[in-house]
Scaffold this motif. Structure first.
Motif, PDB file in Angstrom:
ATOM      1  N   SER A  30      37.612 -10.775  19.799  1.00  0.00           N
ATOM      2  CA  SER A  30      37.709 -10.504  18.278  1.00  0.00           C
ATOM      3  C   SER A  30      38.369  -9.266  17.822  1.00  0.00           C
ATOM      4  O   SER A  30      38.847  -9.118  16.776  1.00  0.00           O
TER       5      SER A  30
ATOM      6  N   ALA B  95      27.646 -13.666  24.765  1.00  0.00           N
ATOM      7  CA  ALA B  95      28.421 -13.657  23.495  1.00  0.00           C
ATOM      8  C   ALA B  95      29.569 -12.529  23.688  1.00  0.00           C
ATOM      9  O   ALA B  95      30.221 -12.558  22.697  1.00  0.00           O
ATOM     10  N   LEU B  96      29.267 -11.567  24.382  1.00  0.00           N
ATOM     11  CA  LEU B  96      30.299 -10.475  24.541  1.00  0.00           C
ATOM     12  C   LEU B  96      31.940 -10.953  24.751  1.00  0.00           C
ATOM     13  O   LEU B  96      32.661 -10.478  24.220  1.00  0.00           O
TER      14      LEU B  96
ATOM     15  N   ALA C  67      26.622 -10.982  15.896  1.00  0.00           N
ATOM     16  CA  ALA C  67      27.242 -12.166  16.300  1.00  0.00           C
ATOM     17  C   ALA C  67      26.225 -13.073  17.301  1.00  0.00           C
ATOM     18  O   ALA C  67      26.265 -14.151  17.571  1.00  0.00           O
TER      19      ALA C  67
ATOM     20  N   ASP D 207      33.575 -13.378  23.704  1.00  0.00           N
ATOM     21  CA  ASP D 207      34.141 -13.758  22.254  1.00  0.00           C
ATOM     22  C   ASP D 207      34.248 -12.710  21.469  1.00  0.00           C
ATOM     23  O   ASP D 207      35.257 -12.574  20.625  1.00  0.00           O
ATOM     24  N   TRP D 208      32.974 -11.765  21.452  1.00  0.00           N
ATOM     25  CA  TRP D 208      33.097 -10.667  20.317  1.00  0.00           C
ATOM     26  C   TRP D 208      34.337  -9.697  20.966  1.00  0.00           C
ATOM     27  O   TRP D 208      34.983  -8.918  20.143  1.00  0.00           O
ATOM     28  N   GLN D 209      34.520  -9.529  22.171  1.00  0.00           N
ATOM     29  CA  GLN D 209      35.429  -8.720  22.753  1.00  0.00           C
ATOM     30  C   GLN D 209      36.812  -9.089  22.199  1.00  0.00           C
ATOM     31  O   GLN D 209      38.018  -8.371  21.884  1.00  0.00           O
TER      32      GLN D 209
ATOM     33  N   GLY E 274      27.446  -5.299  14.728  1.00  0.00           N
ATOM     34  CA  GLY E 274      28.367  -6.560  14.596  1.00  0.00           C
ATOM     35  C   GLY E 274      28.332  -7.202  15.786  1.00  0.00           C
ATOM     36  O   GLY E 274      27.921  -8.473  15.731  1.00  0.00           O
ATOM     37  N   PHE E 275      28.112  -6.759  17.042  1.00  0.00           N
ATOM     38  CA  PHE E 275      27.773  -7.641  18.188  1.00  0.00           C
ATOM     39  C   PHE E 275      26.123  -8.286  18.081  1.00  0.00           C
ATOM     40  O   PHE E 275      26.056  -9.404  18.262  1.00  0.00           O
TER      41      PHE E 275
ATOM     42  N   ARG F   3      36.712  -6.570  17.505  1.00  0.00           N
ATOM     43  CA  ARG F   3      35.794  -5.728  16.913  1.00  0.00           C
ATOM     44  C   ARG F   3      34.800  -5.028  17.887  1.00  0.00           C
ATOM     45  O   ARG F   3      34.667  -5.453  19.292  1.00  0.00           O
ATOM     46  N   ARG F   4      34.325  -3.970  17.616  1.00  0.00           N
ATOM     47  CA  ARG F   4      33.546  -2.993  18.490  1.00  0.00           C
ATOM     48  C   ARG F   4      32.260  -2.348  18.140  1.00  0.00           C
ATOM     49  O   ARG F   4      31.606  -1.811  18.907  1.00  0.00           O
TER      50      ARG F   4
END
Length: 195
Positions: free
Chosen positions: A150, A143-144, A161, A146-148, A157-158, A152-153
């Motif tokens: 976005s 999932a990292l 997600a 897509d999180w990256q 939040g990760f 957001r850090r």
């Protein structure tokens, strides 16, 4: 069921509020990072220490991983630890910070019992989440990207997600997730240690 757990000690922060060099600050007879390593070694035969630079933990006998340079804060250390755990064919990674000297002895056990079908089990106390004290299935790494993307850090939040559960701990006689960020915190930790 989870088998094959690695433990990651997050030690890459600058520690500017305590004057720098936080992992090597002393609490009692040991440094903060040595205390974290001692606990981590009770939980796993694979213990990693995430750092920005090896000098942050000079003199420590442990397997180092470098924080992912593309990610800021503890997320960079977590990403590096998850990648190493996956390479080592571990199912999960327990992340703990080096500056939380009184972690509960049952941390891994309770997180592992509670994770169920989630990707992450996050410790909490007094209604506050502690995402740097969490058990992460290695597939959370998927999932990292897509999180990256976005932008957001945050760790929580990760975890959100990826899909997380929360495991609450009592705060009596003190919060086991109390962390050392300042000289005042270090003095409080010394008082707790003295009993």
């Amino acid at each position: 069921m989870i088998s094959g757990i690695a433990v990651l000690v997050l030690a890459g922060g600058e520690g500017s509020r305590i004057g720098g060099g936080k992992p090597l600050r002393r609490l009692g007879a040991d440094t903060l990072v040595a205390r974290a390593l001692s606990l981590a070694r009770r939980w796993s035969d694979q213990v990693l220490v995430a750092v920005r630079e090896p000098e942050q933990v000079q003199g420590i006998d442990a397997e180092l991983v470098r924080d992912d340079p593309g990610l800021s804060g503890p997320l960079g250390g977590l990403a590096a630890g998850l990648r190493q755990a996956r390479l080592s064919r571990r199912d999960a990674l327990l992340a703990i910070p080096c500056d939380t000297p009184f972690l509960p002895a049952d941390l891994l056990e309770r997180l592992a019992q509670s994770i169920g079908g989630a990707k992450v089990a996050v410790a909490a106390s007094a209604g506050r989440l502690h995402p740097s004290c969490a058990l992460w299935r290695v597939e959370a790494l998927d999932a990292l990207p897509d999180w990256q993307a976005s932008g957001r850090r945050s760790l929580i939040g990760f975890a959100d997600a990826a899909g997380h559960v929360v495991v609450e701990w009592p705060v009596v006689p003190f919060d086991p997730f109390f962390n050392v960020n300042s000289e005042a915190d270090l003095r409080r930790a010394e008082a707790i240690l003295a009993g």
